[in-house]
Design a protein around this motif. Structure first.
Motif, mmCIF file in Angstrom:
data_model
loop_
_atom_site.group_PDB
_atom_site.id
_atom_site.type_symbol
_atom_site.label_atom_id
_atom_site.label_comp_id
_atom_site.label_asym_id
_atom_site.label_seq_id
_atom_site.Cartn_x
_atom_site.Cartn_y
_atom_site.Cartn_z
ATOM 1 N N ASN A 79 51.964 -19.392 44.034
ATOM 2 C CA ASN A 79 52.802 -18.238 43.695
ATOM 3 C C ASN A 79 52.891 -17.308 44.902
ATOM 4 O OD1 ASN A 79 53.340 -19.015 41.014
ATOM 5 N ND2 ASN A 79 51.313 -18.309 40.395
ATOM 6 N N MET A 146 49.904 -8.767 34.179
ATOM 7 C CA MET A 146 49.034 -9.792 34.754
ATOM 8 C C MET A 146 48.486 -9.393 36.120
ATOM 9 S SD MET A 146 50.888 -13.370 33.682
ATOM 10 C CE MET A 146 49.681 -14.278 34.634
ATOM 11 N N ALA A 148 50.196 -9.036 38.869
ATOM 12 C CA ALA A 148 50.932 -9.619 39.993
ATOM 13 C C ALA A 148 51.907 -8.629 40.612
ATOM 14 C CB ALA A 148 51.689 -10.858 39.540
ATOM 15 N N HIS A 239 48.492 -25.711 34.573
ATOM 16 C CA HIS A 239 47.248 -25.062 34.972
ATOM 17 C C HIS A 239 47.587 -23.822 35.807
ATOM 18 C CE1 HIS A 239 45.755 -28.817 33.549
ATOM 19 N NE2 HIS A 239 44.573 -28.761 34.119
ATOM 20 N N GLY A 240 48.092 -22.807 35.145
ATOM 21 C CA GLY A 240 48.470 -21.567 35.822
ATOM 22 C C GLY A 240 47.537 -20.437 35.461
ATOM 23 N N ARG A 241 47.695 -19.330 36.146
ATOM 24 C CA ARG A 241 46.806 -18.189 35.907
ATOM 25 C C ARG A 241 46.919 -17.681 34.474
ATOM 26 N NH1 ARG A 241 47.299 -12.472 36.852
ATOM 27 N NH2 ARG A 241 45.229 -11.542 36.992
ATOM 28 N N ALA A 244 44.556 -19.148 31.666
ATOM 29 C CA ALA A 244 43.134 -18.773 31.557
ATOM 30 C C ALA A 244 42.224 -19.979 31.357
ATOM 31 C CB ALA A 244 42.935 -17.764 30.413
ATOM 32 N N GLU A 273 46.049 -23.261 39.492
ATOM 33 C CA GLU A 273 44.657 -22.954 39.161
ATOM 34 C C GLU A 273 43.802 -24.202 38.951
ATOM 35 O OE1 GLU A 273 43.264 -19.799 39.102
ATOM 36 O OE2 GLU A 273 45.206 -19.344 40.020
ATOM 37 N N THR A 276 40.855 -24.538 41.418
ATOM 38 C CA THR A 276 39.836 -23.524 41.124
ATOM 39 C C THR A 276 38.961 -23.961 39.955
ATOM 40 O OG1 THR A 276 41.270 -21.743 41.925
ATOM 41 C CG2 THR A 276 39.471 -21.115 40.460
ATOM 42 N N CYS A 277 39.597 -24.496 38.910
ATOM 43 C CA CYS A 277 38.835 -24.957 37.747
ATOM 44 C C CYS A 277 37.946 -26.152 38.090
ATOM 45 C CB CYS A 277 39.794 -25.321 36.618
ATOM 46 S SG CYS A 277 40.634 -23.899 35.877
ATOM 47 N N LEU A 315 45.477 -15.418 29.001
ATOM 48 C CA LEU A 315 44.878 -14.173 29.470
ATOM 49 C C LEU A 315 45.022 -13.076 28.417
ATOM 50 C CD1 LEU A 315 46.044 -13.907 33.194
ATOM 51 C CD2 LEU A 315 43.768 -14.514 32.363
ATOM 52 N N GLU A 362 39.721 -15.101 26.318
ATOM 53 C CA GLU A 362 38.726 -14.994 27.381
ATOM 54 C C GLU A 362 37.304 -14.845 26.817
ATOM 55 O OE1 GLU A 362 40.005 -12.754 30.896
ATOM 56 O OE2 GLU A 362 41.865 -12.294 29.833
#
Length: 415
Positions: A79, A146, A148, A239-241, A244, A273, A276-277, A315, A362
């Protein structure tokens, strides 16, 4: 009716992407309407050029009666400014290439981003065609909530102005979010020109028609794990922010720490993401987590049916008070598998159908608790919950009925 839809990320079910407009278009084409979808040839989910050959700038393809116009856009990986360039390229090139096609009767601009909406408005204005604004995400509020985009920044003010401008110029507004009409009306727009048309479920082909390659390998792996006595909970999607997914990884760690060795989490898909995961799972040395490549949309039902439990998370952001347009939630329910839904939306298809367990967003411990509860019910108990969700989603979100509502809204825009 000749219908044009500008949806940057639209796709038929042969790829990992959203099929809302293909599904609507297939129904409407069967009724004699002409549906054309302008979409990017670069797949947002796989981060690959999937439709055009080297040197090819444009391709027209008819799939199940729906005409796709594939427009080449530049690649991107995250992004960042490259994704913005991809959006602007899609909008500008679509405005240029549409001149080679006969004038439509109505044009729909579908937002994940406002550049697609702007292109639809420009084309509608230039060709004297009614313009319909389809709101998938509320911009700029979603970006602000979010984190951003900073509230009050120049970019936020420009997007806010553009949002209001297109609301005012649209003949009709279609919302995928159940409570977004309240937000739009709060911007001074008459509710009479706002229609709520959510995502839906088409009749799924049989597994024999859809399973091949990676999807078949994945289903075989899940089947073997279940045969070995494991309960498999899976997430299938981007798999985006906003998804979550780190929360789900932490839930897997919670299960490991509790000694719940019989439960495995499977993540299917791709996005910014994912890496990261994966790093997070390696850091905690989680052997109860499997990451898998994206599968085509047509293979998703078979993958979901192979699972014991499906997972969804989001999120905890204020904009979710207007609802979620999450297509995977309907896919999950249609699979007949119970859903664990971790989001802040008060009323969801999961809660309305009784097709799963809703927990706060979360909250890894709550997710772990819900999965353990479903695991303890046994296959018959899980099946009873899944059947409730499946019956409800086909009753309330059948794509044929939704396509009729979509058409009715477009007819209304012509008046």
């Amino acid at each position: 009716m000749r219908i044009w839809i500008l949806n940057h990320y639209a796709s038929p079910p042969d790829r990992a992407a959203g099929t809302r407009h293909y599904d609507f278009g297939r129904v409407l084409a069967g009724q004699g309407h002409e549906v054309t979808i302008f979409a990017s040839s670069y797949n947002h989910f796989s981060r690959q050029e999937e439709r055009l050959s080297p040197g090819e700038r444009l391709r027209v393809e008819c799939i199940d009666g729906v005409r796709f116009v594939w427009v080449r856009t530049p690649p991107y990986a995250g992004n960042n400014y490259r994704r913005v360039a991809n959006m602007l390229s899609y909008a500008s090139r679509t405005v240029l290439v549409q001149r080679h096609f006969s004038r439509p009767d109505v044009i729909v601009g579908s937002s994940v981003h406002m550049a697609a909406v702007a292109a639809a408005y420009v084309i509608g204005w230039a060709r004297g065609v009614p313009f319909v604004f389809e709101v998938r995400d509320i911009w700029p509020q979603t970006l602000i909530d979010m984190g951003a985009l900073r509230k009050g920044s120049l970019a936020a003010r420009i997007l806010g102005w553009a949002e209001l401008f297109f609301y005012g110029r649209a003949r009709m507004i279609i919302s995928l979010l159940p409570k977004a009409p309240d937000y739009i009306a709060g911007r001074g727009i008459s509710k009479e020109k706002i229609a709520y048309i959510p995502n839906g479920i088409a009749d799924a082909p049989s597994a024999d028609e859809t399973l091949s390659g990676d999807a078949a390998e994945l289903v075989a792996k899940i089947t073997q794990l279940r045969h070995d006595g494991r309960v498999i909970a899976g997430y299938v999607g981007s798999h985006g922010r906003a998804n979550a997914l780190a929360t789900l990884v932490h839930a897997a760690r919670e299960l490991r720490d509790r000694g719940e060795d019989g439960i495995v989490f499977v993540f299917v898909g791709d996005g910014p993401e994912k890496e990261t995961c994966q790093r997070l799972a390696r850091y905690h040395d989680l052997h109860n987590v499997i990451f898998w490549r994206p599968v085509p949309k047509r293979s998703v039902p078979a993958v979901l049916e192979a699972l014991d439990v499906t997972l969804i998370s989001a999120l905890d952001v204020a904009v979710h008070k207007y609802g979620l347009s999450c297509n995977k939630m309907f896919d999950y329910l249609a699979s007949g598998r119970p859903v664990v839904s971790a989001c802040s939306v008060e009323e969801t298809p999961v809660s309305a159908s009784g097709g799963g367990i809703c927990v706060p967003p979360e909250a890894p411990e709550a997710i772990a608790d819900a999965v353990v509860t479903l695991a303890s019910l046994g296959e018959a108990g899980r099946q009873a919950i899944g059947d409730r969700g499946k019956h409800w989603v086909y009753q309330n979100h059948n794509v044929t009925d939704l396509a009729e509502r979509f058409l009715k809204t477009l007819v209304q825009a012509q008046r």
